[in-house]
Design a protein around this motif. Structure first.
Motif, mmCIF file in Angstrom:
data_model
loop_
_atom_site.group_PDB
_atom_site.id
_atom_site.type_symbol
_atom_site.label_atom_id
_atom_site.label_comp_id
_atom_site.label_asym_id
_atom_site.label_seq_id
_atom_site.Cartn_x
_atom_site.Cartn_y
_atom_site.Cartn_z
ATOM 1 N N UNK A 41 38.917 40.831 44.084
ATOM 2 C CA UNK A 41 38.855 42.287 43.962
ATOM 3 C C UNK A 41 40.045 42.817 43.166
ATOM 4 N N UNK A 42 41.231 42.299 43.444
ATOM 5 C CA UNK A 42 42.421 42.747 42.709
ATOM 6 C C UNK A 42 42.294 42.394 41.229
ATOM 7 N N UNK A 46 42.177 45.110 38.201
ATOM 8 C CA UNK A 46 43.117 45.051 37.078
ATOM 9 C C UNK A 46 42.372 44.912 35.750
ATOM 10 N N UNK A 47 41.327 44.091 35.737
ATOM 11 C CA UNK A 47 40.526 43.940 34.527
ATOM 12 C C UNK A 47 39.866 45.262 34.147
ATOM 13 N N UNK A 48 39.403 46.008 35.144
ATOM 14 C CA UNK A 48 38.790 47.307 34.870
ATOM 15 C C UNK A 48 39.814 48.268 34.281
ATOM 16 N N UNK A 49 41.029 48.278 34.844
ATOM 17 C CA UNK A 49 42.070 49.159 34.321
ATOM 18 C C UNK A 49 42.471 48.800 32.900
ATOM 19 N N UNK A 50 42.633 47.505 32.636
ATOM 20 C CA UNK A 50 42.996 47.075 31.287
ATOM 21 C C UNK A 50 41.881 47.393 30.291
ATOM 22 N N UNK A 51 40.648 47.167 30.696
ATOM 23 C CA UNK A 51 39.522 47.445 29.810
ATOM 24 C C UNK A 51 39.414 48.937 29.514
ATOM 25 N N UNK A 88 31.582 49.932 29.623
ATOM 26 C CA UNK A 88 30.668 49.477 30.676
ATOM 27 C C UNK A 88 31.228 48.260 31.403
ATOM 28 N N UNK A 89 31.857 47.338 30.668
ATOM 29 C CA UNK A 89 32.437 46.154 31.311
ATOM 30 C C UNK A 89 33.557 46.559 32.260
ATOM 31 N N UNK A 95 33.646 48.716 39.803
ATOM 32 C CA UNK A 95 32.675 48.895 40.892
ATOM 33 C C UNK A 95 32.536 47.601 41.690
ATOM 34 N N UNK A 96 32.549 46.461 41.006
ATOM 35 C CA UNK A 96 32.451 45.191 41.707
ATOM 36 C C UNK A 96 33.670 44.963 42.595
ATOM 37 N N UNK A 97 34.856 45.273 42.087
ATOM 38 C CA UNK A 97 36.069 45.133 42.897
ATOM 39 C C UNK A 97 36.046 46.032 44.118
#
Length: 151
Positions: A41-42, A46-51, A88-89, A95-97
């Motif tokens: 989840x973390x 983080x991937x969502x924030x960077x993206x 979208x990614x 949302x997955x996290x």
């Protein structure tokens, strides 16, 4: 007669749930599941924030290019498609996290998340269907007939 006591189905639990003697101790599988799900989840958050950050920076950087090269629509369309895909990614990862974190909360507390006032999950236009019509007011029961005199 039932082969098992019906109080198991309909009766109240005789043991208090918060009694320390009846709590289950955490197992290695449960601890590892919690640890790995938290790490996933973390990472996804983080991937969502960077993206999201990269997409916003790329969008602002590409705006002058869109204005200068406006007659060239194919590269602009490709760039827009790539930026939308990145957005979208990032959103999907976020949302997955959050879904993993909600699952962890439910798994270890045994409770649902606190309800947010005004949020209607599973219905309405966001779920793909039309908003439900408001219920009609209940019909009043018919008046009782008057008692017959002398009867």
């Amino acid at each position: 007669m039932a082969p098992f006591p019906l109080s198991l189905i309909f009766g109240k639990n005789k043991r208090p749930r918060d009694d320390i003697r009846y709590r289950q101790k955490p197992t290695l599988k449960g601890v590892m599941t919690a640890f790995l799900a938290t790490q996933a989840a973390i990472f996804l958050l983080l991937l969502a924030g960077l993206s999201l950050t990269g997409t916003v920076v790329a969008l602002f950087a590409s705006m002058p290019v869109f204005l200068v090269l406006s007659p060239v629509l194919v590269p602009a369309g490709i760039t827009t498609t790539i930026l939308a895909s990145c957005l979208m990614a990032g959103g999907t990862s976020g949302v997955t996290g959050l879904t993993i974190l909600m699952w962890l909360y439910k798994q270890f507390t045994g409770k649902d998340l606190p309800k947010i006032p005004g949020l209607n999950p599973g219905g309405g236009a966001a779920a793909g269907g039309a908003a439900p019509a408001p219920a009609a007011p209940a019909a009043k029961p018919a008046a009782k007939p008057a008692a017959k005199p002398g009867g």
